[in-house]
Scaffold this active site. Structure first.
Site, PDB file in Angstrom:
ATOM      1  N   ASP A 225       0.864  -1.175   0.000  1.00  0.00           N
ATOM      2  CA  ASP A 225       0.000   0.000   0.000  1.00  0.00           C
ATOM      3  C   ASP A 225       0.912   1.240   0.000  1.00  0.00           C
ATOM      4  OD1 ASP A 225      -2.168   1.668  -0.049  1.00  0.00           O
ATOM      5  OD2 ASP A 225      -3.199   0.754   1.639  1.00  0.00           O
TER       6      ASP A 225
HETATM    7  C1  BGC Z   1      -5.075   3.161   0.175  1.00  0.00           C
HETATM    8  C2  BGC Z   1      -5.227   2.141  -0.920  1.00  0.00           C
HETATM    9  C3  BGC Z   1      -5.142   2.821  -2.256  1.00  0.00           C
HETATM   10  C4  BGC Z   1      -3.785   3.501  -2.338  1.00  0.00           C
HETATM   11  C5  BGC Z   1      -3.516   4.151  -3.673  1.00  0.00           C
HETATM   12  C6  BGC Z   1      -3.833   4.016  -0.013  1.00  0.00           C
HETATM   13  O1  BGC Z   1      -3.785   5.066   0.859  1.00  0.00           O
HETATM   14  O2  BGC Z   1      -5.073   2.509   1.414  1.00  0.00           O
HETATM   15  O3  BGC Z   1      -6.436   1.446  -0.785  1.00  0.00           O
HETATM   16  O4  BGC Z   1      -5.359   1.921  -3.297  1.00  0.00           O
HETATM   17  O5  BGC Z   1      -3.719   4.478  -1.332  1.00  0.00           O
HETATM   18  O6  BGC Z   1      -4.198   5.321  -3.827  1.00  0.00           O
END
Ligand code: BGC
Length: 732
Positions: free
Chosen positions: A269
């Site tokens: 993530d």
């Molecule tokens: C979130 C993810 C997301 C990623 C990309 C993160 O902060 O937890 O679910 O896909 O950002 O934007």
């Protein structure tokens, strides 16, 4: 046989292609494929991004900017990049791209997997048309805490419902597997794993999950995503029992690769790797790279530990070069399967169906099915020829009704309830906002709303949460209607007019003491672009509500976490303890598993939802009262629409294993069917029960099937069920 040969041939040719590319790559270039950067929001590509692509230091970009920027990026990669490897372009396309569907929790309330699949398909097509080939969805974190803002992005509290609908989303985005079919993009099962179990509902908090719950509650939707062919996985921000998900060898290697045979790639993530330093798990960025690589995390999102340290770690023998080779193969295989190498970069496809009438019609159909009617004192649907007061901060708030994670929404295309109701009822509609937004504490406009109510025959009250009150990082400790909305409802209801309360929110809210002030309640979540027309059709009775709750609604936040599939206490609840008189002697025998100050029951049960019709579900008939490990039996019920309106009912099957080597939940959803029936129509619904429905996993993930008594429950809500018991026998 022929199909098998073709599949084998295709797989061989993919692998061959990957090996050809690999053979020309330097170690630096391989590491480059494992790096995902975030780029720009406009048309321009910054110089540092250009350089990174030309030098082969990047394999993927998220938030890559407009289609014009994406076209330039891909041109650079395949013309000027070493080995001419296209980029995989990621974006959070969560519940629609430009045509916004209801938030995932709302979609889950449809209990309609075909519609859910369609919604993901449309989201994928629109994103694909703008050059995006990978979405970070579905989020299949089982979520049992409405304080957690991301419950909005989840499919609710139940592992089975989440598995079925999550797999449907995967298929909607990808088709049956990653392929170069027009309009298909890669899906991403996230967040692996346990993100929804965040302690006290605060986002990014620590997570403790006993092995037994991990296997039976949190992992099954991810296994279902693998079985549905999902192309990628994303690790969670959280730790699980002290080991961060982004460095968790047990999860990423033992479970995902060795046990489940996943062949796609895993991305971290956003900075979840470098954040392991804050979590007290990694010494420095080099430690981060070592831990995540050795755990088999293939691609790093945004943080730069692989970029800075992976090569050095290989040279020092801290990371085996084969780990990198495998990661790069996983990534390249996905790029080949998606057809990215063959697109010639003409770049971004030119034909556009974005926000087309058919996409909007499907978004409306989904919005209709996502709405759950929680109460109706014979008020809905509205009778003709009435003056209607439309009141509330969410009646005409296009940017709020689309909910969280609507990065690419076109607000001008959003149709609000006020617009649709005016179209439908013309000058019978009177409107007063009452409050400026959901958090407004200024009560000075409530008087105007009360006046409007007085001039009308009936009130439609649109309340809830602004979009920003749910979603990532947006948790709440209180889950009541925010601002002065309760006061607004109370003062309007005091006029004596009948009130329909329509709630638009990103989570279950508590409104126990408001409930008796209104005559009907429609829970509309954040319904998306077509929320207005969907609600107008429901309110007017053009269609009946058919949604069912995918999550339990507590009466008060103090009951959280509250879910239907709980483990029974040794001292089951004794409702007499509620309101216990002062001076009652302490009697251990009477002490039981409940609160003194609130009922043990929820405000609304999982699976609950009303329609404009009535349905009778018959007592279930089993084909046999005994079953062996290798047999299946069938359970049959008839469902009859006994009312006068065409509608749909969701027939739900739950199972309880009475005695087991590890305690089993009170009951667990094991099947459902949404049955559409005209007034008076009847249909037989058949469920098959066998080892799949009766087994569970032990603390090591081993499947157990244990003999003894089981009960099957069938009905239209987890708290309104017929039951029939049977025995599983002949097991050693
Ligand atoms: C979130 C993810 C997301 C990623 C990309 C993160 O902060 O937890 O679910 O896909 O950002 O934007």
């Amino acid at each position: 046989m022929l199909m098998f040969h073709n599949a084998l041939f295709a797989q061989n040719s993919v692998d061959q292609r990957v090996e050809e590319i690999m053979s020309k790559m330097t170690l630096d270039q391989k590491i480059g494929q494992m790096i995902q950067i975030t780029s720009t929001s406009g048309d321009e590509v910054p110089d540092w991004v250009r350089d990174a692509i030309k030098e082969g230091r990047v394999g993927s970009i998220l938030n890559a900017g407009t289609p014009t920027a994406i076209e330039q990026l891909q041109h650079l990669a395949i013309k000027e990049g070493p080995n001419k490897i296209p980029l995989i372009i990621g974006r959070d396309v969560i519940h629609g791209y430009k045509t916004i569907f209801p938030i995932p929790l709302g979609q889950a309330a449809s209990w309609n997997k075909e519609l859910v699949e369609k919604g993901a398909n449309i989201a994928g097509i629109e994103a694909y048309e703008e050059g995006i080939n990978w979405t970070f969805a579905p989020m299949i974190d089982v979520s049992r805490d409405p304080r957690w803002g991301r419950i909005a992005e989840s499919l609710g509290e139940d592992p089975y419902l989440t598995s079925v609908l999550g797999a449907a989303m995967v298929k909607g985005f990808q088709g049956d597997q990653l392929s170069d079919e027009e309009g298909r993009i890669a899906a991403c099962a996230k967040h692996f794993v346990g993100y929804g179990a965040t302690e006290n509902g605060k986002d990014y908090n620590a997570v403790s999950i006993p092995d037994y719950h991990l296997w039976n509650v949190y992992l099954p939707p991810f296994k279902a995503a693998v079985d549905a062919g999902v192309g990628t996985f994303m690790t969670a921000f959280n730790d699980i029992n002290g080991v961060p998900a982004s460095a968790n060898t047990f999860l990423l290697k033992d479970v995902l690769r060795d046990d489940w045979g996943f062949e796609g790639f895993v991305v971290s993530d956003w900075e979840s790797m470098s954040q392991m330093m804050n979590q007290g798990y990694s010494e420095d960025l080099k430690d981060v790279a070592r831990q995540s690589a050795n755990a088999r995390l293939d691609m790093e999102m945004v943080s730069a530990s692989y970029q800075k340290h992976l090569k050095e770690l290989i040279e020092e023998g801290e990371v085996d070069v084969e780990i990198v080779n495998t990661a790069v193969r996983n990534i390249l295989r996905s790029k080949v399967q998606l057809g990215l190498f063959d697109k010639k970069y003409k770049g971004v496809p030119k034909k556009s169906t974005i926000l087309s009438d058919t996409h909007k019609a499907d978004a409306k159909a989904m919005a209709i099915e996502s709405v759950v009617m929680l109460k109706n004192n014979e008020l809905l649907p509205l009778k003709e020829a009435q003056k209607i007061a439309v009141i509330g901060p969410l009646a005409n708030a296009p940017a709020e009704q689309i909910g969280t994670w609507s990065l690419d929404a076109v607000i001008e295309d959003v149709i609000t309830p006020l617009t649709s109701l005016k179209e439908m009822y013309g000058d019978k509609i009177l409107y007063a906002e009452g409050l400026k937004n959901s958090r407004d504490m200024d009560t000075s406009s409530i008087k105007e709303a009360v006046d409007v109510a007085k001039q009308s025959d009936v009130v439609l009250m649109f309340v809830g949460e602004d979009a920003i009150l749910s979603g990532e990082g947006h948790s709440r400790a209180f889950i009541t209607l925010p601002g002065a909305q309760e006061t607004l409802i109370e003062e309007v209801a005091a006029t004596g007019k009948k009130v329909v309360m329509v709630v638009m929110a990103g989570r279950p809210l508590t409104f126990d003491h408001i409930e008796n002030k209104v005559d009907a309640i429609l829970y509309a979540w954040h319904p998306g672009t077509m929320g207005g027309p969907a609600l107008a059709d429901l309110i007017s009775g053009k269609v009946s509500p058919t949604g069912k709750l995918p999550v339990t609604f507590p009466r008060t936040v103090g009951q959280v976490p509250l879910y239907y599939a709980y483990l029974e206490s040794g001292r089951p609840a004794n409702p007499d303890m509620l309101g216990i008189p002062t001076g009652t002697p302490l009697d251990p025998v009477g002490l039981s598993n409940n609160y003194l100050d609130v009922s043990i029951t929820p405000a609304y049960a999982f699976g609950f939802g009303l329609t404009y019709s009535d349905f009778i579900i018959s007592k279930p008939k089993l084909s046999s009262a005994e079953i062996t490990a290798t047999e299946t039996i069938t359970l049959e019920v008839s469902v009859k629409n006994s009312g006068s309106v065409d509608a749909a009912e969701v027939v739900q099957l739950y199972i309880k294993d009475h005695v087991a080597s590890t305690m089993r939940p009170k009951k667990e959803l094991k099947g459902f069917e949404k049955v559409t029936l005209n007034a008076g129509e009847e249909k037989v619904v058949t469920f098959t029960i066998g080892a799949d429905q009766l087994s569970f996993l032990d603390r090591n993930g081993k499947t157990l099937l244990e003999s003894g008594k089981f009960t099957a429950y069938v009905g239209n809500s987890s708290d309104n069920l017929h039951e029939v018991s049977f025995t599983l026998k002949n097991l050693k």
